[in-house]
Write a protein that holds these residues in place. Sequence first.
Motif, mmCIF file in Angstrom:
data_model
loop_
_atom_site.group_PDB
_atom_site.id
_atom_site.type_symbol
_atom_site.label_atom_id
_atom_site.label_comp_id
_atom_site.label_asym_id
_atom_site.label_seq_id
_atom_site.Cartn_x
_atom_site.Cartn_y
_atom_site.Cartn_z
ATOM 1 N N THR A 150 -9.502 4.182 1.242
ATOM 2 C CA THR A 150 -8.327 4.813 1.141
ATOM 3 C C THR A 150 -8.110 5.474 -0.090
ATOM 4 O OG1 THR A 150 -7.252 3.054 2.547
ATOM 5 C CG2 THR A 150 -5.807 4.177 0.981
ATOM 6 N N PRO A 151 -8.355 4.908 -1.260
ATOM 7 C CA PRO A 151 -8.212 5.519 -2.492
ATOM 8 C C PRO A 151 -8.885 6.914 -3.014
ATOM 9 C CG PRO A 151 -9.299 3.559 -2.943
ATOM 10 C CD PRO A 151 -9.000 3.511 -1.429
ATOM 11 N N SER A 152 -8.283 7.827 -3.449
ATOM 12 C CA SER A 152 -8.700 8.964 -3.801
ATOM 13 C C SER A 152 -9.568 8.717 -5.324
ATOM 14 C CB SER A 152 -7.866 10.135 -4.251
ATOM 15 O OG SER A 152 -6.941 9.487 -5.136
ATOM 16 N N LYS A 153 -10.447 9.587 -5.814
ATOM 17 C CA LYS A 153 -11.095 9.185 -7.043
ATOM 18 C C LYS A 153 -9.839 9.184 -8.202
ATOM 19 C CE LYS A 153 -14.276 11.330 -10.645
ATOM 20 N NZ LYS A 153 -13.117 11.484 -11.627
ATOM 21 N N GLU A 154 -8.781 9.655 -8.117
ATOM 22 C CA GLU A 154 -7.859 9.716 -9.138
ATOM 23 C C GLU A 154 -7.286 8.538 -9.190
ATOM 24 O OE1 GLU A 154 -8.843 13.856 -8.648
ATOM 25 O OE2 GLU A 154 -8.377 12.481 -7.040
ATOM 26 N N ASP A 155 -6.937 7.703 -7.653
ATOM 27 C CA ASP A 155 -6.494 6.695 -7.566
ATOM 28 C C ASP A 155 -7.335 5.545 -8.244
ATOM 29 O OD1 ASP A 155 -4.382 7.406 -6.225
ATOM 30 O OD2 ASP A 155 -5.151 7.161 -4.291
ATOM 31 N N VAL A 189 -7.240 -4.591 1.947
ATOM 32 C CA VAL A 189 -5.574 -3.779 2.546
ATOM 33 C C VAL A 189 -5.847 -2.371 2.074
ATOM 34 C CG1 VAL A 189 -3.294 -3.688 1.571
ATOM 35 C CG2 VAL A 189 -4.667 -5.914 1.212
ATOM 36 N N LYS A 190 -5.799 -1.527 3.211
ATOM 37 C CA LYS A 190 -6.146 -0.154 3.248
ATOM 38 C C LYS A 190 -4.940 0.516 3.829
ATOM 39 C CE LYS A 190 -9.606 -0.360 6.291
ATOM 40 N NZ LYS A 190 -10.818 0.305 7.138
ATOM 41 N N TYR A 191 -4.943 1.968 3.891
ATOM 42 C CA TYR A 191 -3.821 2.614 4.425
ATOM 43 C C TYR A 191 -3.589 2.713 5.853
ATOM 44 C CZ TYR A 191 -0.417 6.695 5.391
ATOM 45 O OH TYR A 191 0.094 7.423 5.698
ATOM 46 N N SER A 192 -2.551 2.426 6.516
ATOM 47 C CA SER A 192 -2.246 2.481 7.852
ATOM 48 C C SER A 192 -1.552 3.757 8.149
ATOM 49 C CB SER A 192 -1.656 1.132 8.250
ATOM 50 O OG SER A 192 -1.277 1.392 9.671
ATOM 51 N N ALA A 240 0.821 -1.297 -0.073
ATOM 52 C CA ALA A 240 0.120 -0.021 -0.061
ATOM 53 C C ALA A 240 1.018 1.353 -0.055
ATOM 54 C CB ALA A 240 -0.893 0.085 1.178
ATOM 55 N N ASP A 241 2.166 1.190 0.296
ATOM 56 C CA ASP A 241 3.000 2.363 0.368
ATOM 57 C C ASP A 241 3.634 2.604 -0.969
ATOM 58 O OD1 ASP A 241 2.520 2.846 3.188
ATOM 59 O OD2 ASP A 241 4.223 2.013 3.873
ATOM 60 N N VAL A 242 3.441 1.523 -1.946
ATOM 61 C CA VAL A 242 3.979 1.785 -3.233
ATOM 62 C C VAL A 242 3.245 1.939 -4.467
ATOM 63 C CG1 VAL A 242 5.771 0.685 -4.692
ATOM 64 C CG2 VAL A 242 6.034 0.340 -2.203
ATOM 65 N N ASN A 243 1.921 0.892 -4.197
ATOM 66 C CA ASN A 243 0.963 0.878 -5.335
ATOM 67 C C ASN A 243 -0.395 1.009 -4.665
ATOM 68 O OD1 ASN A 243 1.566 -1.590 -4.036
ATOM 69 N ND2 ASN A 243 0.074 -2.524 -5.819
ATOM 70 N N ILE A 244 -1.414 1.204 -5.650
ATOM 71 C CA ILE A 244 -2.772 1.313 -5.338
ATOM 72 C C ILE A 244 -3.342 0.165 -5.001
ATOM 73 C CG2 ILE A 244 -4.931 2.365 -6.363
ATOM 74 C CD1 ILE A 244 -3.208 4.072 -8.053
ATOM 75 N N GLU A 245 -3.627 -0.017 -3.699
ATOM 76 C CA GLU A 245 -4.251 -1.456 -3.355
ATOM 77 C C GLU A 245 -5.672 -1.400 -3.465
ATOM 78 O OE1 GLU A 245 -3.269 -4.126 -2.606
ATOM 79 O OE2 GLU A 245 -1.409 -4.363 -1.935
ATOM 80 N N ILE A 246 -6.237 -1.919 -4.482
ATOM 81 C CA ILE A 246 -7.665 -2.070 -4.844
ATOM 82 C C ILE A 246 -7.882 -3.642 -5.090
ATOM 83 C CG2 ILE A 246 -9.571 -1.668 -6.450
ATOM 84 C CD1 ILE A 246 -8.514 1.287 -6.606
#
Length: 522
Positions: free
Chosen positions: A459-464, A101-104, A88-94
């Motif tokens: 976690t992800p934004s619309k852009e992600d 898997v979400k941002y910690s 999650a720190d390197v790529n978009i985790e969807i």
Amino acid sequence: MKRIDRNYKVRNFHQAKWDEPIIFELSKKGERGVLVPKAEEEITAVVGDGVSKIPQHMRRKKAANLPEISQPRVLRHYMRLSQETLGADVNIEIGQGTCTVKYSPKVNELLARLPQITEVHPLQDESTVQGILEIMYKTDLYMREISGMDRFTFQPSGGSQGILTIASVVRAYFEERGEADKRDEIITTIYSHPSDAAAPAVKGYKIIYIHPDENGHPDFEAFKTVVSERTAAFIVANPEDTGVYNPRIKEFTNLVHEFGGLCGYDQANANGLLGVTRAKEAGFDMCFFNLHKTFSTPHGCGGPATGATGVTKELEKYLPAPLIDYDGSKYFLNYEITNNPYSIGKVRLFNGVAPVVLKAYAWIMSLGSEGLYEVAKVAVLNNNYLFKKLMEIDCVDAPYIKGKQRVEQVRYTIKKLTNDTGITTGDIQRRMMDFGMHYWTSHHPYYVPEPITLEPTETPSKEDLDEYIETLKHVFNEAYENPEIIKTAPHRSVCHKIDESSLDNPDEWAITWRSYLKKSKA
């Protein structure tokens, strides 16, 4: 110099890829990273040589087979491995549906690395660990409020062990009533997590599966035919792994209770339900949360983890010992509640993975009740934005509840793409690695053909989300226009296509260096 067009969402990606041996293969006899000094005479005069007091039968007959390697080489080794890792720190985790898997938040990671946590030992005197006992006690209180249950244990080290704990409580409950031999069936559904069947099976239960009706809800008419005096429990996820929520769940739990059975709620992924629904009001007697999923601790691949398991007051005495309590002045390990002939005993040696519980506690405290509700709303919004956009792609479909939204995830199918091109969902999975993105198919067996299971979380934004969607579109187009590049993928990832022919043969497995050496010499 031409500027990169950032309107195009599909990013170029090249991951570091080292032909890196495992550390035992790098070992060189006599090479050292640190020379450990011998104990001074003053110390040995008091404590001896450090070996003589160890009973003979507990001493090694030969030194441990540890790798011998210099500091620069060991540093290069682990730095190279870190470059070959995504997360999650390197790529978009969807793409890890059902596993959340979400941002910690990094502040929580810093808290967990404080020496007050990293240097705590579970055998310390209670007076010296009041801080972590307080955190566990208060996290228990929060779990009760979120679920409606009356007591939680943090002993289970993951969701599957949480389900095993539930199945064990079921067994103990009916043993006390003298019904254990008669109550030998547990009901679940095909779209609940496979552990909801596997863990009770370990306890010796016969598993009965309920299939979905035409809308993807568990078939209530079929359910009514299998609930009986032999039913020990109904263990189910809701929403299931399809993202479809069963709105009639109270009818299911009521029916099981009418026949004297218990109900356990698999809430490993409660992302879309925080502040919306609770296990208690749905009629459940037990539930568990994966702190490493819903409560952002984070997932960490195969661990660390905690499957926080809660029960109603009636079932509290069956929980594993000890629980954590507060007497008004100090926090303590309470063995009295569970030190009885009905307790299931321990499901692991100590209470919880302390840093995981701490991070969940910090996450809950920072959000508060309104923040937890906001998590659910954003997770559902993200999922249904992703759902709407993917359903606009001709080769993507989603079985069940046509025209209605899912909750926190969706199990899609690309059966049409496979029929048109021969490219499978496994092929797409490997090609997505070339863009630094994860993509998950499904648990086996594939009840949904050629499945994709995606769960964006909050976690992800619309852009992600747009970047992930455009990358999927790009790969789907390749399937039609250049299928060979997908069949031979991945090309730019450290991962590679493996020969799966021996995965079901234990004789081919070597999960440690020692077992590899034994099997390679055989």
